[in-house]
Enzyme design. Structure first.
Site, PDB file in Angstrom:
ATOM      1  N   GLY A  82       7.614  -7.764  -1.081  1.00 41.80           N
ATOM      2  CA  GLY A  82       6.645  -6.810  -0.862  1.00 41.80           C
ATOM      3  C   GLY A  82       6.873  -5.199  -0.593  1.00 41.80           C
ATOM      4  N   ASN A  83       5.924  -4.550  -0.152  1.00 41.93           N
ATOM      5  CA  ASN A  83       6.109  -3.170  -0.120  1.00 41.93           C
ATOM      6  C   ASN A  83       5.380  -2.414   1.040  1.00 41.93           C
ATOM      7  OD1 ASN A  83       3.474  -2.028  -1.035  1.00 41.93           O
ATOM      8  ND2 ASN A  83       4.141  -3.125  -2.780  1.00 41.93           N
ATOM      9  N   HIS A  84       5.868  -1.285   1.420  1.00 41.52           N
ATOM     10  CA  HIS A  84       5.405  -0.783   2.534  1.00 41.52           C
ATOM     11  C   HIS A  84       3.817  -0.158   2.658  1.00 41.52           C
ATOM     12  CE1 HIS A  84       9.121  -0.856   4.732  1.00 41.52           C
ATOM     13  NE2 HIS A  84       9.832  -0.082   3.537  1.00 41.52           N
ATOM     14  N   SER A  85       3.045  -0.464   1.455  1.00 39.26           N
ATOM     15  CA  SER A  85       1.664   0.100   1.435  1.00 39.26           C
ATOM     16  C   SER A  85       0.772  -0.716   2.618  1.00 39.26           C
ATOM     17  CB  SER A  85       0.781  -0.335   0.050  1.00 39.26           C
ATOM     18  OG  SER A  85      -0.299  -0.030   0.100  1.00 39.26           O
TER      19      SER A  85
ATOM     20  N   ALA B 123      -0.591  -0.923  -4.320  1.00 39.90           N
ATOM     21  CA  ALA B 123       0.949  -0.704  -4.693  1.00 39.90           C
ATOM     22  C   ALA B 123       1.080  -2.098  -5.214  1.00 39.90           C
ATOM     23  CB  ALA B 123       1.686  -0.341  -3.542  1.00 39.90           C
TER      24      ALA B 123
END
Ligand code: C5P
Length: 400
Positions: free
Chosen positions: A208-211, A276
């Site tokens: 995943g990512n930090h969005s 994102a």
């Protein structure tokens, strides 16, 4: 639509005044500040105490307040209001309004009001049909006042016919749609994506990512406030939205986001890809939890579809496509390349080098680069204000 709006509810002497209590409840529930102004006769039909309790403000009836020696300033009230709703509007008050007579506080407020005026008549069918009443109604409409037509049904007199005040729910939905019609993006369909995507490795883990989804949700909210019908495709996020003009579709992976975007893009006037989206996803998703081993583990990744680019390839004349570029280096050059490659109308650049910009923060600092390579740089702002700048730019392109 009615949230934070200042509404004066004018109530005249009519049995339909009992419906005013429910109307106030609905207005307050919708977030409006409601000031009730009653004609003296109206107080015989429903008590000011009931209405002041529901509206959470003292009800105004008279010009003068003998206890304090003060007066209720009708000019101030008229200027305070974002809308004046006269419901029920009696034949007598309609006649006064049509002829500029102001012998009570409500009619004086009406003459002073600069906001839209809605009136919902309530009377017996013969009074309603009378040519004098009909002429007054037409006169009021010719002045720009907005009629909320009475319905047919059983009347207090026992007769059956036209003259029943519209039901409170009908009044609310009528006014809401009238307000919406006047907004800059009324009835425009806008697609917004927000948040991260999660790419499954096995049933437990993901990439995943930090969005946080804050920026995309703020954009969706802003478009809805500008009158648009918004489809918000959201990756996994804790953000919430309650706006009734936002249709939220939750997805998890880049592939699910792609499919949802393809479904809604064709019918959208504009699409703002704020999500994102993962660029890579595991080539094989293990059906079972991957067990810890003594050796290192390699996960093979395959490219995801660039959603924005594929929308850019199928963009029709008149459709507006907006992308985001979150960069760490060579910011403007990278953003400009993406703008061209993805066939965008403009790109919103934010740099992780700017303090207060990017993931999770409540603020952002953006530069908009349009297809003529014109650059506009904005100050560091709250994400809601940044959303306003982005949505205003989209509205400008739609309405040009
Ligand atoms: O090329 P890059 O990923 O930096 O481009 C960012 C823009 O492209 C964003 O608007 C993002 O939503 C979109 N994007 C996409 N599909 C991907 C990757 C990014 O739509 N697979």
């Amino acid at each position: 639509m009615l949230s934070d709006k200042n509404i004066i509810l004018g109530i005249c002497g009519s049995i339909a005044a009992y419906k005013s209590a429910l109307l106030i409840r609905l207005l307050v529930k919708a977030g409006a500040n409601v000031q009730v102004v009653m004609t003296p006769d109206a107080t015989s039909f429903i008590t000011p105490l009931t209405l002041s309790t529901l509206s959470k403000r003292p009800v105004l009836v008279d010009y003068f307040i003998p206890e304090t020696g003060e007066w209720n300033n009708h000019v101030e009230l008229g200027l305070w209001a974002d809308a004046l709703i006269i419901a029920p509007a009696s034949a007598n008050t309609l006649a006064k309004m049509a002829n500029g007579q102001s012998d009570n506080l409500l009619t004086a407020v009406y003459l002073s009001a600069k906001c839209p005026v809605y009136f919902a008549p309530a009377m017996d069918l013969d009074m309603w049909k009378h040519p004098a009443t009909q002429e007054n109604v037409q006169k009021l409409q010719s002045y720009g006042n907005i009629l909320i037509s009475p319905g047919k049904g059983e009347l207090a007199s026992g007769l059956y016919g036209e003259g029943r005040m519209a039901e409170p729910e009908e009044i609310i939905s009528f006014i809401t749609s009238e307000i919406k019609k006047k907004l800059p993006l009324a009835d425009q369909k806008i697609l917004v994506t927000a948040g991260p995507t999660y790419e499954a490795i096995d049933p437990v883990r993901f990439i995943g990512n930090h969005s946080s989804g804050k920026m995309g949700f703020a954009i969706a909210e802003q478009f809805a406030q500008m009158g648009a019908d918004v489809t918000l495709i959201a990756g996994p996020t804790a953000q919430i939205t309650n706006h009734q003009s936002i249709n939220r579709i939750d997805v998890t992976s880049a592939e699910e986001m792609l499919q949802a975007c393809l479904q809604y893009f064709k019918s959208s006037k504009a699409c703002i890809m704020c999500a994102a989206v993962a660029d890579y996803t595991p080539a094989n998703v293990s059906a079972q939890k991957i067990k810890k081993q003594d050796n290192d583990l390699n996960i093979e990744l395959k490219k995801t579809t660039d959603i924005l680019r594929s929308l850019g390839e199928q963009k029709r004349n008149g459709q507006i496509l907006v992308g985001f570029a979150l960069e760490t280096n060579d910011e403007e050059q990278n953003a400009t390349e993406k703008l061209k490659k993805k066939n965008l109308d403009f790109i919103v650049l934010n740099s992780l080098n700017d303090k207060g910009a990017g993931f999770k923060t409540d603020t952002n600092k953006i530069t908009i680069i349009d297809h003529n390579l014109q650059k506009t740089t904005f100050e560091l702002k709250d994400k809601n204000e940044v959303a306003q700048d982005i949505c205003n730019k989209v509205a400008e392109l739609i309405n040009k």
